[in-house]
Design a protein around this motif. Structure first.
Motif, PDB file in Angstrom:
ATOM      1  N   ARG A  77       4.678  25.116 -10.132  1.00 26.43           N
ATOM      2  CA  ARG A  77       5.511  23.630  -9.913  1.00 26.43           C
ATOM      3  C   ARG A  77       4.562  22.239  -9.918  1.00 26.43           C
ATOM      4  NH1 ARG A  77       9.873  21.180  -6.426  1.00 26.43           N
ATOM      5  NH2 ARG A  77       9.348  22.735  -5.051  1.00 26.43           N
ATOM      6  N   MET A  78       5.177  21.497 -10.324  1.00 24.97           N
ATOM      7  CA  MET A  78       4.172  20.155 -10.225  1.00 24.97           C
ATOM      8  C   MET A  78       5.289  18.867  -9.471  1.00 24.97           C
ATOM      9  SD  MET A  78       1.227  20.155 -12.856  1.00 24.97           S
ATOM     10  CE  MET A  78       0.500  18.623 -12.523  1.00 24.97           C
ATOM     11  N   GLN A  79       5.011  18.800  -8.444  1.00 24.30           N
ATOM     12  CA  GLN A  79       5.500  17.402  -7.945  1.00 24.30           C
ATOM     13  C   GLN A  79       4.678  16.275  -7.885  1.00 24.30           C
ATOM     14  OE1 GLN A  79       7.365  19.524  -4.303  1.00 24.30           O
ATOM     15  NE2 GLN A  79       9.326  19.206  -5.069  1.00 24.30           N
ATOM     16  N   PHE A  80       5.013  15.279  -8.024  1.00 25.12           N
ATOM     17  CA  PHE A  80       4.269  13.815  -7.665  1.00 25.12           C
ATOM     18  C   PHE A  80       4.731  13.226  -7.245  1.00 25.12           C
ATOM     19  CE2 PHE A  80       3.881   9.417  -9.456  1.00 25.12           C
ATOM     20  CZ  PHE A  80       2.392   9.003  -9.013  1.00 25.12           C
ATOM     21  N   TYR A  81       4.677  12.528  -5.558  1.00 24.57           N
ATOM     22  CA  TYR A  81       4.601  11.811  -4.938  1.00 24.57           C
ATOM     23  C   TYR A  81       4.278  10.509  -4.337  1.00 24.57           C
ATOM     24  CZ  TYR A  81       6.094  16.535  -2.420  1.00 24.57           C
ATOM     25  OH  TYR A  81       6.499  16.940  -2.046  1.00 24.57           O
ATOM     26  N   ILE A  82       5.394   9.689  -3.958  1.00 21.33           N
ATOM     27  CA  ILE A  82       4.513   8.802  -3.972  1.00 21.33           C
ATOM     28  C   ILE A  82       5.700   7.786  -2.485  1.00 21.33           C
ATOM     29  CG2 ILE A  82       5.156   5.477  -4.217  1.00 21.33           C
ATOM     30  CD1 ILE A  82       6.461   6.936  -7.732  1.00 21.33           C
ATOM     31  N   ASN A  83       4.341   7.292  -1.279  1.00 23.08           N
ATOM     32  CA  ASN A  83       4.661   7.701  -0.232  1.00 23.08           C
ATOM     33  C   ASN A  83       4.123   6.597   0.305  1.00 23.08           C
ATOM     34  OD1 ASN A  83       5.542  10.377  -0.031  1.00 23.08           O
ATOM     35  ND2 ASN A  83       3.170  11.544   0.234  1.00 23.08           N
ATOM     36  N   LYS A 102       0.694  -1.231  -0.260  1.00 18.52           N
ATOM     37  CA  LYS A 102       0.187  -0.214   0.185  1.00 18.52           C
ATOM     38  C   LYS A 102       0.720   1.445  -0.136  1.00 18.52           C
ATOM     39  CE  LYS A 102      -4.190  -2.459   2.179  1.00 18.52           C
ATOM     40  NZ  LYS A 102      -4.274  -2.023   3.326  1.00 18.52           N
ATOM     41  N   CYS A 103       0.225   2.648  -0.980  1.00 21.72           N
ATOM     42  CA  CYS A 103       1.253   3.842  -0.648  1.00 21.72           C
ATOM     43  C   CYS A 103      -0.077   4.994  -1.054  1.00 21.72           C
ATOM     44  CB  CYS A 103       2.047   3.388  -2.090  1.00 21.72           C
ATOM     45  SG  CYS A 103       1.327   3.702  -3.267  1.00 21.72           S
ATOM     46  N   VAL A 104       0.896   5.664  -1.120  1.00 20.44           N
ATOM     47  CA  VAL A 104      -0.202   7.326  -1.216  1.00 20.44           C
ATOM     48  C   VAL A 104       0.371   8.064  -2.440  1.00 20.44           C
ATOM     49  CG1 VAL A 104      -1.323   8.584  -0.305  1.00 20.44           C
ATOM     50  CG2 VAL A 104      -1.667   7.183   1.027  1.00 20.44           C
ATOM     51  N   ILE A 105      -0.181   7.783  -3.006  1.00 21.97           N
ATOM     52  CA  ILE A 105       0.415   9.032  -4.620  1.00 21.97           C
ATOM     53  C   ILE A 105      -0.380  10.752  -4.525  1.00 21.97           C
ATOM     54  CG2 ILE A 105       0.277   9.409  -6.478  1.00 21.97           C
ATOM     55  CD1 ILE A 105       0.971   6.475  -7.344  1.00 21.97           C
ATOM     56  N   LEU A 106       0.273  11.299  -4.326  1.00 20.65           N
ATOM     57  CA  LEU A 106       0.295  13.064  -4.379  1.00 20.65           C
ATOM     58  C   LEU A 106       0.574  13.158  -5.571  1.00 20.65           C
ATOM     59  CD1 LEU A 106       0.796  13.483  -0.618  1.00 20.65           C
ATOM     60  CD2 LEU A 106      -1.708  12.741  -1.540  1.00 20.65           C
ATOM     61  N   ILE A 107      -0.232  14.534  -5.820  1.00 21.10           N
ATOM     62  CA  ILE A 107      -0.358  15.387  -7.126  1.00 21.10           C
ATOM     63  C   ILE A 107      -0.406  17.284  -6.491  1.00 21.10           C
ATOM     64  CG2 ILE A 107      -0.223  16.219  -9.790  1.00 21.10           C
ATOM     65  CD1 ILE A 107      -1.624  13.822 -10.402  1.00 21.10           C
ATOM     66  N   VAL A 108       0.925  17.152  -6.736  1.00 22.43           N
ATOM     67  CA  VAL A 108       0.908  18.608  -5.762  1.00 22.43           C
ATOM     68  C   VAL A 108       1.249  19.853  -7.002  1.00 22.43           C
ATOM     69  CG1 VAL A 108       2.165  19.968  -3.577  1.00 22.43           C
ATOM     70  CG2 VAL A 108       1.810  17.182  -3.436  1.00 22.43           C
ATOM     71  N   THR A 109       0.839  20.952  -6.689  1.00 20.39           N
ATOM     72  CA  THR A 109       0.812  22.336  -7.227  1.00 20.39           C
ATOM     73  C   THR A 109       1.676  22.922  -6.067  1.00 20.39           C
ATOM     74  OG1 THR A 109      -0.735  21.390  -8.745  1.00 20.39           O
ATOM     75  CG2 THR A 109      -0.485  23.436  -8.705  1.00 20.39           C
ATOM     76  N   ARG A 110       2.446  23.299  -6.436  1.00 18.56           N
ATOM     77  CA  ARG A 110       2.943  24.305  -5.600  1.00 18.56           C
ATOM     78  C   ARG A 110       2.452  26.368  -6.718  1.00 18.56           C
ATOM     79  NH1 ARG A 110       4.437  21.265  -1.105  1.00 18.56           N
ATOM     80  NH2 ARG A 110       5.499  19.916  -2.272  1.00 18.56           N
ATOM     81  N   LYS A 111       1.791  26.339  -6.274  1.00 23.13           N
ATOM     82  CA  LYS A 111       0.763  27.494  -6.283  1.00 23.13           C
ATOM     83  C   LYS A 111       1.860  29.062  -6.008  1.00 23.13           C
ATOM     84  CE  LYS A 111      -4.076  26.826  -4.944  1.00 23.13           C
ATOM     85  NZ  LYS A 111      -4.871  27.007  -3.457  1.00 23.13           N
ATOM     86  N   LYS A 112       2.485  29.417  -5.215  1.00 21.57           N
ATOM     87  CA  LYS A 112       3.599  30.104  -5.011  1.00 21.57           C
ATOM     88  C   LYS A 112       5.054  29.718  -5.476  1.00 21.57           C
ATOM     89  CE  LYS A 112       1.967  32.155  -0.706  1.00 21.57           C
ATOM     90  NZ  LYS A 112       1.781  32.715   0.875  1.00 21.57           N
ATOM     91  N   GLU A 113       5.523  28.961  -6.278  1.00 21.28           N
ATOM     92  CA  GLU A 113       6.582  28.688  -6.963  1.00 21.28           C
ATOM     93  C   GLU A 113       6.233  28.038  -8.449  1.00 21.28           C
ATOM     94  OE1 GLU A 113       8.460  25.134  -5.107  1.00 21.28           O
ATOM     95  OE2 GLU A 113       8.147  25.418  -3.221  1.00 21.28           O
TER      96      GLU A 113
END
Length: 137
Positions: free
Chosen positions: A117-123, A103-114
């Protein structure tokens, strides 16, 4: 007037029976950083970002992510999490299971103040990976 009603009914029926489908999104990565836990169970620091040019696909039709790295990574989406918006970030999350059944959690994060910029996390519980990503056409 009767012909207008018939025409309206036909239009409603045509649009009502159209098949809807989820979309497929493709992202390209530019770099990767990882973080793991030490022997005491505390998180180490993020590694330096290293160049990583691969394609990540979100296939909404098949409810999965495909990370086209050297070793293909497949993540089956078990559930979609609610979008979380803050002043700094927009985050979309997914509870997933990988190729090995972990099991894992995937996040797609958009950094509004940057400049969005988008990041793809696999946790995982003991490992985190983050890719810097951007949309492809």
């Amino acid at each position: 007037m009767r012909s207008l009603r018939i025409l309206l009914l036909i239009v409603v029926l045509c649009f009502g029976f159209q098949k809807t489908s989820a979309q497929v999104y493709r992202f390209k990565t530019s770099s990767l950083s990882v973080m793991d836990k030490n022997d005491k169970g505390a998180w180490n620091k993020w590694s330096e970002f290293k160049k990583a040019e691969i394609v990540i696909t979100l296939d909404g039709n098949k409810d999965r992510f495909i990370v086209n790295s050297k070793d293909l990574q497949l993540y089956k989406i078990q559930s979609y999490l609610e979008k979380v918006s803050t002043e700094d970030d927009d985050t979309v999350g997914f509870n997933c299971i990988d190729n090995d059944g972990a099991k894992c959690v995937i996040l797609i994060v958009t950094r509004k103040k940057e400049n969005n910029r988008m990041q793809f996390y696999i946790n995982y519980t003991d490992l985190k990976m983050v890719y810097n990503i951007y949309n492809t056409k």
